[in-house]
Enzyme design. Structure first.
Site, PDB file in Angstrom:
ATOM      1  CB  CYS A 145      43.941  79.520  -2.996  1.00  0.00           C
ATOM      2  SG  CYS A 145      43.537  77.883  -3.649  1.00  0.00           S
ATOM      3  CB  CYS A 191      40.813  79.006  -4.743  1.00  0.00           C
ATOM      4  SG  CYS A 191      41.202  77.780  -3.596  1.00  0.00           S
ATOM      5  CG  ASP A 192      41.120  82.723  -5.630  1.00  0.00           C
ATOM      6  OD1 ASP A 192      39.977  82.066  -5.457  1.00  0.00           O
ATOM      7  OD2 ASP A 192      41.716  83.120  -4.714  1.00  0.00           O
TER       8      ASP A 192
END
Ligand code: NDP
Length: 490
Positions: free
Chosen positions: A178, A181-182
């Site tokens: 992801c 997200c990261d």
């Protein structure tokens, strides 16, 4: 010359056919008894849910809009990641009527449209579905059991993993699927790789490029499968590079974090090591069909099979829509359309087989209220506050606690926000035995670096200040409970 009388021959053929089919498929695929779908069988039951939609991506919400607008009590069980995979993308430019919209925003709008239409959205996860008797029973993580008159499966798909050494070991501490997200955990001093050659790989690379020093896409073939538009976009980033004809054999690390990848370069038949700080997987998806495998007909890759141009499955009254059944198109707008077709199929089933009508709908009104007042994780979060810590100094101050848990999250991570109310609830429950705090990973960068947090949500467990466990996936309320209890028992 035919020596066998015609009747015997027909009987023999039918017997063999029946035997072959019943050996290959569960009995109800073939011998579904249509007479068993009868309103009188369910009218005295409680927890009747005429339309249950499992999953909350474009297919699930579109089905919900149609079901609810038909005034059929419609229940959407969102699953662990409400909104599904689209909540992990950035700008979407190919959804008709939305020239440019962020994935999470699109899903928010769909959810509120479904709610506005009258659908009940339940933030819970289905853990079991029994399709062998009717009404079908749908069991959720939070302990609800719905007697479903018709079920629409819209559980989508999840990112595939490589299954190579190092992948599990460094999952959440340098390996992720992801980027949205990261990505913000990486700095211009760090390099990352993206594995895959499709649209997801191209998209992840563009999400990472503003943060990392360089992004290298590792493609196993000689060309990328990504659309031309996505490949053209890549050309606009100076720090995105592409390596073709490479197989990733291992993810390397120093025990705490990722340091590189071992590659087999097929153009020169050589094993090479590439240094990297982060590995992002974008190698396609697999269907979330575990709940119904062996019960519904699926293809060898696990996709639920639908019949012809309908969304009907091998079980009458059960429909599938979205990436749980679609391995060809995988586009939000296509899945939304499939959701609509599933809802229309569900309505036709309810009316023609179950005898659904307005009077019967009205008799369920009281029950509807019963469901809609069930507490959701979101409602529980309104009581009490869980502290937030932001710096290594603040961490020093809580080190003396026998047990402490830090929940690293970001405001852009949908699964973090989904888990937060459950975390807060658990924090309140175990307040006397365990110190729980939240850490906004975007703001508390020194703390994030100190504990090598490269993925959120990330739970770190400390015993008298020493890190003893790390968990980097979203957990349900029940899972969090078990997670915490295992430490307190020690
Ligand atoms: P795809 O199946 O399209 O692509 C998967 C990629 O991963 C392929 O290049 C494949 O290689 C590669 N791959 C598969 N297994 C391995 C492995 N073991 N090792 C190395 N590489 C591997 O999946 P995507 O997730 O990219 O896309 C899925 C769907 O979602 C598509 O329809 C896509 O169009 C859509 N999508 C649309 C987006 C948008 O419009 N904004 C964004 C993201 C996805 P090979 O080609 O050699 O098989």
């Amino acid at each position: 010359m035919n020596l066998v009388p015609k009747r015997v021959s027909l009987f023999a053929v039918l017997s063999v056919l029946t035997c072959v089919l019943s050996c290959c498929l569960p009995t109800r695929f073939i011998f579904s008894n249509r007479n068993e779908y009868n309103w009188h069988q369910v009218e005295s039951m409680t927890n009747i849910a005429p339309m249950v939609i499992v999953g909350s991506g474009p297919a699930g919400y579109s089905a919900a809009i149609y079901g609810a607008r038909e005034r059929i009590p419609t229940y959407v069980i969102t699953g662990n990641e409400p909104g599904g995979l689209l909540t992990k993308t950035t700008v979407i430019e190919n959804y008709p009527g939305q020239p440019a919209i962020l994935g999470p925003e699109l899903m928010k709008v769909m959810r509120s449209q479904a709610e506005h239409a009258g659908a009940h959205i339940i933030d819970d996860t289905v853990v079991k579905i029994d399709l062998n008797t009717w009404p079908f029973t749908v069991h959720t993580e939070n302990g609800h059991t719905l007697n479903a008159l018709n079920v629409i499966l819209a559980t989508g798909a999840k990112p595939k993993k490589l299954g190579i050494p190092g992948e599990e070991k460094y999952w959440g501490i340098g390996v992720s699927s992801c980027a949205i997200c990261d990505a913000s955990f990486y700095t211009k001093e760090e390099d990352v790789v993206v594995i895959g050659g499709g649209d997801s790989a191209a998209e992840e690379a563009t999400q990472l490029a503003p943060h990392a020093g360089s992004v290298t896409i590792l493609v196993r073939s000689a060309t990328m499968r990504a659309s031309q538009a996505m490949q053209d976009q890549l050309k606009g980033y100076e720090n995105i590079h592409i390596l073709y004809n490479v197989d990733v054999q291992e993810i390397l690390g120093d025990g705490l974090k990722v340091t590189g990848v071992k590659l087999f370069d097929k153009s020169v038949n050589q094993v090479i090591t590439k240094n990297t700080h982060g590995v992002f997987l974008a190698i396609g998806h697999e269907p979330n069909s575990e709940l119904v495998r062996g019960v519904l007909k699926t293809n060898p890759a696990g996709y639920v099979e639908v019949i012809g141009r309908s969304q009907a499955t091998s079980m009458e009254g059960v429909f599938a829509a979205g990436e749980i059944e679609d391995h060809d198109y995988r586009q939000a707008v296509v899945e939304a359309g499939h959701g609509v077709a599933a809802a229309l199929g569900g309505m036709a089933f309810l009316k023609s087989k179950v005898g659904w009508n307005t009077a019967r709908r009205d008799s369920l009104q009281a029950q509807e209220r019963l469901f809609s007042t069930q507490p959701t994780a979101g409602e529980l979060s309104n009581d009490g506050k869980v502290p937030e810590i932001n710096s290594p100094e603040e961490f020093e101050a809580i080190k003396n606690n026998t047990w402490a848990i830090l929940d690293f999250y970001t405001d852009t991570c949908p699964s973090c926000l989904q888990m937060m109310p459950a975390f807060e609830d658990v924090a309140r429950e175990y307040k006397s035995q365990m110190y729980c705090a939240k850490v906004n990973a975007d703001k508390a960068q020194a703390l994030t670096k100190k504990f090598f947090v490269h993925r959120v949500p990330c739970l770190l467990v400390f015993n008298k200040g020493s890190l003893v466990a790390r968990f980097t996936n979203a957990m349900t309320r029940k899972e969090l409970d078990l997670f915490v209890q295992q430490f307190l028992k020690q």
